[in-house]
Motif scaffolding. Structure first.
Motif, PDB file in Angstrom:
ATOM      1  N   HIS A  22       0.813  -1.216   0.000  1.00 50.06           N
ATOM      2  CA  HIS A  22       0.000   0.000   0.000  1.00 50.06           C
ATOM      3  C   HIS A  22       0.851   1.273   0.000  1.00 50.06           C
ATOM      4  CE1 HIS A  22       0.956  -0.623   4.210  1.00 50.06           C
ATOM      5  NE2 HIS A  22       0.622   0.626   4.437  1.00 50.06           N
ATOM      6  N   LEU A  23       2.176   1.107   0.110  1.00 53.16           N
ATOM      7  CA  LEU A  23       3.092   2.250   0.085  1.00 53.16           C
ATOM      8  C   LEU A  23       3.835   2.284  -1.246  1.00 53.16           C
ATOM      9  CD1 LEU A  23       4.730   1.969   3.630  1.00 53.16           C
ATOM     10  CD2 LEU A  23       2.800   3.424   2.943  1.00 53.16           C
ATOM     11  N   SER A  24       4.226   3.473  -1.647  1.00 55.72           N
ATOM     12  CA  SER A  24       5.057   3.590  -2.847  1.00 55.72           C
ATOM     13  C   SER A  24       6.449   3.038  -2.539  1.00 55.72           C
ATOM     14  CB  SER A  24       5.169   5.056  -3.278  1.00 55.72           C
ATOM     15  OG  SER A  24       5.976   5.775  -2.351  1.00 55.72           O
ATOM     16  N   VAL A  25       7.239   2.852  -3.587  1.00 55.54           N
ATOM     17  CA  VAL A  25       8.621   2.426  -3.432  1.00 55.54           C
ATOM     18  C   VAL A  25       9.356   3.397  -2.506  1.00 55.54           C
ATOM     19  CG1 VAL A  25      10.794   2.260  -4.710  1.00 55.54           C
ATOM     20  CG2 VAL A  25       8.733   1.147  -5.596  1.00 55.54           C
ATOM     21  N   LEU A  26       9.210   4.685  -2.759  1.00 56.09           N
ATOM     22  CA  LEU A  26       9.876   5.693  -1.939  1.00 56.09           C
ATOM     23  C   LEU A  26       9.431   5.611  -0.483  1.00 56.09           C
ATOM     24  CD1 LEU A  26      11.726   8.163  -1.660  1.00 56.09           C
ATOM     25  CD2 LEU A  26       9.785   9.585  -2.348  1.00 56.09           C
ATOM     26  N   GLU A  27       8.144   5.465  -0.250  1.00 60.11           N
ATOM     27  CA  GLU A  27       7.636   5.376   1.119  1.00 60.11           C
ATOM     28  C   GLU A  27       8.165   4.134   1.830  1.00 60.11           C
ATOM     29  OE1 GLU A  27       3.373   7.681   0.550  1.00 60.11           O
ATOM     30  OE2 GLU A  27       3.563   5.583  -0.078  1.00 60.11           O
ATOM     31  N   ASN A  28       8.317   3.028   1.112  1.00 62.27           N
ATOM     32  CA  ASN A  28       8.893   1.818   1.695  1.00 62.27           C
ATOM     33  C   ASN A  28      10.322   2.071   2.158  1.00 62.27           C
ATOM     34  OD1 ASN A  28       7.547  -1.050   1.649  1.00 62.27           O
ATOM     35  ND2 ASN A  28       6.668   0.067  -0.088  1.00 62.27           N
ATOM     36  N   VAL A  29      11.103   2.758   1.351  1.00 63.84           N
ATOM     37  CA  VAL A  29      12.504   3.010   1.689  1.00 63.84           C
ATOM     38  C   VAL A  29      12.622   4.052   2.807  1.00 63.84           C
ATOM     39  CG1 VAL A  29      14.755   3.745   0.783  1.00 63.84           C
ATOM     40  CG2 VAL A  29      13.243   2.325  -0.618  1.00 63.84           C
ATOM     41  N   MET A  30      11.708   5.005   2.853  1.00 66.07           N
ATOM     42  CA  MET A  30      11.742   6.069   3.863  1.00 66.07           C
ATOM     43  C   MET A  30      11.285   5.623   5.251  1.00 66.07           C
ATOM     44  SD  MET A  30      10.144   9.363   1.827  1.00 66.07           S
ATOM     45  CE  MET A  30       9.901  10.273   3.355  1.00 66.07           C
ATOM     46  N   LEU A  31      10.595   4.531   5.344  1.00 69.04           N
ATOM     47  CA  LEU A  31       9.942   4.136   6.584  1.00 69.04           C
ATOM     48  C   LEU A  31      10.901   4.060   7.772  1.00 69.04           C
ATOM     49  CD1 LEU A  31       7.019   3.555   7.301  1.00 69.04           C
ATOM     50  CD2 LEU A  31       7.484   1.133   6.911  1.00 69.04           C
ATOM     51  N   ALA A  32      11.954   3.279   7.678  1.00 66.24           N
ATOM     52  CA  ALA A  32      12.886   3.123   8.802  1.00 66.24           C
ATOM     53  C   ALA A  32      13.642   4.407   9.135  1.00 66.24           C
ATOM     54  CB  ALA A  32      13.851   1.977   8.549  1.00 66.24           C
ATOM     55  N   PRO A  33      14.121   5.156   8.149  1.00 66.71           N
ATOM     56  CA  PRO A  33      14.820   6.387   8.522  1.00 66.71           C
ATOM     57  C   PRO A  33      13.953   7.331   9.369  1.00 66.71           C
ATOM     58  CG  PRO A  33      15.255   5.884   6.232  1.00 66.71           C
ATOM     59  CD  PRO A  33      14.208   4.907   6.701  1.00 66.71           C
ATOM     60  N   VAL A  34      12.656   7.397   9.078  1.00 63.66           N
ATOM     61  CA  VAL A  34      11.765   8.286   9.825  1.00 63.66           C
ATOM     62  C   VAL A  34      11.334   7.658  11.145  1.00 63.66           C
ATOM     63  CG1 VAL A  34       9.493   9.427   9.795  1.00 63.66           C
ATOM     64  CG2 VAL A  34      10.950   9.479   7.755  1.00 63.66           C
ATOM     65  N   ARG A  35      10.795   6.445  11.075  1.00 62.99           N
ATOM     66  CA  ARG A  35      10.189   5.826  12.263  1.00 62.99           C
ATOM     67  C   ARG A  35      11.195   5.259  13.248  1.00 62.99           C
ATOM     68  NH1 ARG A  35       4.297   3.546  11.267  1.00 62.99           N
ATOM     69  NH2 ARG A  35       3.528   5.361  10.133  1.00 62.99           N
ATOM     70  N   VAL A  36      12.297   4.732  12.753  1.00 65.70           N
ATOM     71  CA  VAL A  36      13.270   4.079  13.635  1.00 65.70           C
ATOM     72  C   VAL A  36      14.438   5.000  13.963  1.00 65.70           C
ATOM     73  CG1 VAL A  36      14.856   2.115  13.871  1.00 65.70           C
ATOM     74  CG2 VAL A  36      12.629   1.803  12.764  1.00 65.70           C
ATOM     75  N   HIS A  37      14.919   5.716  12.971  1.00 66.10           N
ATOM     76  CA  HIS A  37      16.134   6.507  13.154  1.00 66.10           C
ATOM     77  C   HIS A  37      15.873   7.983  13.428  1.00 66.10           C
ATOM     78  CE1 HIS A  37      18.807   3.165  12.237  1.00 66.10           C
ATOM     79  NE2 HIS A  37      17.879   2.800  11.378  1.00 66.10           N
ATOM     80  N   GLY A  38      14.612   8.381  13.428  1.00 67.85           N
ATOM     81  CA  GLY A  38      14.256   9.745  13.816  1.00 67.85           C
ATOM     82  C   GLY A  38      14.674  10.836  12.856  1.00 67.85           C
ATOM     83  N   ARG A  39      14.900  10.498  11.594  1.00 70.88           N
ATOM     84  CA  ARG A  39      15.254  11.524  10.627  1.00 70.88           C
ATOM     85  C   ARG A  39      13.987  12.262  10.196  1.00 70.88           C
ATOM     86  NH1 ARG A  39      19.372   8.320   6.653  1.00 70.88           N
ATOM     87  NH2 ARG A  39      19.938  10.382   5.907  1.00 70.88           N
ATOM     88  N   THR A  40      14.158  13.493   9.767  1.00 79.70           N
ATOM     89  CA  THR A  40      13.004  14.231   9.266  1.00 79.70           C
ATOM     90  C   THR A  40      12.565  13.609   7.951  1.00 79.70           C
ATOM     91  OG1 THR A  40      14.286  15.794   7.943  1.00 79.70           O
ATOM     92  CG2 THR A  40      13.902  16.377  10.284  1.00 79.70           C
ATOM     93  N   LYS A  41      11.325  13.879   7.569  1.00 73.63           N
ATOM     94  CA  LYS A  41      10.838  13.343   6.300  1.00 73.63           C
ATOM     95  C   LYS A  41      11.662  13.873   5.129  1.00 73.63           C
ATOM     96  CE  LYS A  41       6.202  11.969   7.458  1.00 73.63           C
ATOM     97  NZ  LYS A  41       4.789  11.996   7.145  1.00 73.63           N
ATOM     98  N   ALA A  42      12.078  15.120   5.214  1.00 75.55           N
ATOM     99  CA  ALA A  42      12.886  15.704   4.142  1.00 75.55           C
ATOM    100  C   ALA A  42      14.234  15.002   4.033  1.00 75.55           C
ATOM    101  CB  ALA A  42      13.079  17.197   4.372  1.00 75.55           C
ATOM    102  N   GLU A  43      14.883  14.757   5.176  1.00 71.73           N
ATOM    103  CA  GLU A  43      16.167  14.051   5.163  1.00 71.73           C
ATOM    104  C   GLU A  43      15.986  12.623   4.639  1.00 71.73           C
ATOM    105  OE1 GLU A  43      18.487  15.881   9.054  1.00 71.73           O
ATOM    106  OE2 GLU A  43      17.033  14.270   9.341  1.00 71.73           O
ATOM    107  N   ALA A  44      14.953  11.955   5.121  1.00 75.32           N
ATOM    108  CA  ALA A  44      14.696  10.572   4.712  1.00 75.32           C
ATOM    109  C   ALA A  44      14.376  10.503   3.223  1.00 75.32           C
ATOM    110  CB  ALA A  44      13.561   9.976   5.531  1.00 75.32           C
ATOM    111  N   ARG A  45      13.610  11.453   2.745  1.00 73.75           N
ATOM    112  CA  ARG A  45      13.254  11.476   1.330  1.00 73.75           C
ATOM    113  C   ARG A  45      14.508  11.646   0.466  1.00 73.75           C
ATOM    114  NH1 ARG A  45       9.120  12.368  -2.189  1.00 73.75           N
ATOM    115  NH2 ARG A  45       9.551  13.680  -3.984  1.00 73.75           N
ATOM    116  N   ALA A  46      15.367  12.585   0.828  1.00 75.49           N
ATOM    117  CA  ALA A  46      16.588  12.828   0.061  1.00 75.49           C
ATOM    118  C   ALA A  46      17.485  11.590   0.071  1.00 75.49           C
ATOM    119  CB  ALA A  46      17.330  14.037   0.623  1.00 75.49           C
ATOM    120  N   ALA A  47      17.675  10.987   1.235  1.00 72.07           N
ATOM    121  CA  ALA A  47      18.530   9.800   1.340  1.00 72.07           C
ATOM    122  C   ALA A  47      17.912   8.631   0.574  1.00 72.07           C
ATOM    123  CB  ALA A  47      18.736   9.426   2.805  1.00 72.07           C
TER     124      ALA A  47
END
Length: 172
Positions: A22-47
């Motif tokens: 139900h998530l896009s490819v990008l959202e799948n990759v961003m999940l852990a950086p935001v939820r587990v590692h506490g990165r901002t959505k902008a940082e997670a999106r760029a990475a």
């Protein structure tokens, strides 16, 4: 160091891609950086976008996993494991669920990671790949290491009977 700190330094890629459909490819990759590692959505999106480019899937960032081939889904899973820059990458039979023609694209990516110095522990039946890329090969039998050594020794001239039997069955 506690267990969570250790786990945060390890990337894991499973045999099944384990992508959220139900998530896009990008959202799948961003999940852990935001939820587990506490990165901002902008940082997670760029990475995450950078990592998707690295695995050759930048143009698929908005796609859903079900719209991708098996090889592409596995590369998304690898990007997800790499996005937090782990010190160690664990891979469990990452090519076993793929059609033979898709195996090469995943192995090429792993080969490039090895060339860049990524430390990987890879559970695989791809003996040719292990021979080319591994520094050390271990054969496990009955839950214990039956034989360990350089690829040329373990794959090409195994000393232990369980290893010889396994390779005989695997390689014909």
């Amino acid at each position: 160091m506690n267990a969570d700190e250790v786990r945060s330094r390890i990337g894991i890629v499973f045999q099944a891609y384990n992508l959220f459909p139900h998530l896009s490819v990008l959202e799948n990759v961003m999940l852990a950086p935001v939820r587990v590692h506490g990165r901002t959505k902008a940082e997670a999106r760029a990475a995450s976008l950078e990592m998707l480019e690295r695995v050759g899937l930048g143009e698929k960032a908005r796609a859903r996993p079900d719209d991708l081939s098996g090889g592409q889904q596995q590369r998304v899973a690898i990007a997800r494991a790499l996005v937090n820059r782990p010190e160690l990458l664990l891979l469990d039979e990452v090519t076993s669920a793929l059609d033979p023609e898709l195996v090469g694209e995943v192995l090429d990516l792993l080969r490039s990671l090895a060339d860049e110095g990524m430390t990987m522990i890879l559970n695989t039946h791809e003996m040719g790949f292990a021979r080319q890329v591994a520094d050390v090969v271990a054969h496990l039998h009955g839950g214990v290491i039956a034989e360990i050594g350089p690829p040329a020794q373990v794959i090409d001239a195994p000393q232990e009977e369980p290893t010889r039997r396994f390779l005989s069955r695997l390689l014909g």
